[in-house]
Design a protein around this motif. Sequence first.
Motif, short mmCIF file in Angstrom:
data_model
loop_
_atom_site.label_atom_id
_atom_site.label_comp_id
_atom_site.label_asym_id
_atom_site.label_seq_id
_atom_site.Cartn_x
_atom_site.Cartn_y
_atom_site.Cartn_z
N SER A 17 -24.48 -25.85 -19.98
CA SER A 17 -24.78 -25.38 -21.32
C SER A 17 -25.21 -23.93 -21.32
CB SER A 17 -25.89 -26.22 -21.96
OG SER A 17 -25.52 -27.58 -22.06
N THR A 19 -26.68 -20.92 -24.47
CA THR A 19 -26.99 -20.62 -25.86
C THR A 19 -26.86 -19.12 -26.09
OG1 THR A 19 -28.52 -22.49 -26.08
CG2 THR A 19 -28.72 -20.71 -27.68
N SER A 21 -27.27 -15.85 -28.66
CA SER A 21 -28.09 -15.40 -29.78
C SER A 21 -27.50 -14.13 -30.36
CB SER A 21 -29.53 -15.13 -29.33
OG SER A 21 -30.13 -16.30 -28.82
N TYR A 82 -27.53 -18.44 -33.79
CA TYR A 82 -27.42 -19.06 -32.48
C TYR A 82 -26.12 -19.84 -32.36
CZ TYR A 82 -32.48 -18.29 -32.44
OH TYR A 82 -33.73 -17.74 -32.50
N LYS A 84 -25.28 -22.90 -29.71
CA LYS A 84 -25.60 -23.76 -28.58
C LYS A 84 -24.31 -24.39 -28.10
CE LYS A 84 -28.05 -26.27 -25.71
NZ LYS A 84 -28.67 -25.67 -24.51
N ASN A 86 -22.71 -26.88 -25.44
CA ASN A 86 -22.90 -27.96 -24.48
C ASN A 86 -21.56 -28.42 -23.93
OD1 ASN A 86 -25.73 -28.07 -24.87
ND2 ASN A 86 -25.48 -29.43 -26.64
#
Length: 131
Positions: A17, A19, A21, A82, A84, A86
Motif C-alpha cells: 500500500s 498513500t 497526498s 489523499y 489511499k 491498497n
Amino acid sequence: QVQLVESGGGSVQAGGSLTLSCVASKYTGATASAYCMGWFRQAPGREREGVAAIVSNDWERYSESVRGRFTISKDNAKSTLYLKMNSLIPEGTATYYCAANLASSCGSKGPILEGSEYDYWGQGAQVAVSS
C-alpha cells in the motif's frame, strides 16, 4: 489560482500500500461552493487516465481498474487531497498527478474522471510497483 504539491510516492511490492497526498496552497480565487478534484496517472507509452475523483460534497468516483482497492478522500481543514492505494499491482506503476477545477460549475454533475476538465495540476509523484 492554486498550487498543488504532491507527496507520498515511492516503490512498493505487489500487494502493498501507498498513500499519496496533495496539498493545495496559495489560493487566490473566490471560494467555490462546488469543485472537482481528482487523481490521474500516466505510465510510459500510455495515455493519461483518470483514477479517482471527488467533489466538494465528498461524492467519489473510481475507474474500473482501481475500484475496491483505491480510496480518494480530502481533509478540508488541511487543504489536502489523499489517494489511499491498497493491493497494488505492477500495472499501477505510473506517474500520479492530482488535479483541481475550482470553478463553481464543476462538480455539479458528480466527480469527473476526464483530465480535460481540470485546470490545475500537481508536479506528479512516481509510483513503482514490483512483482
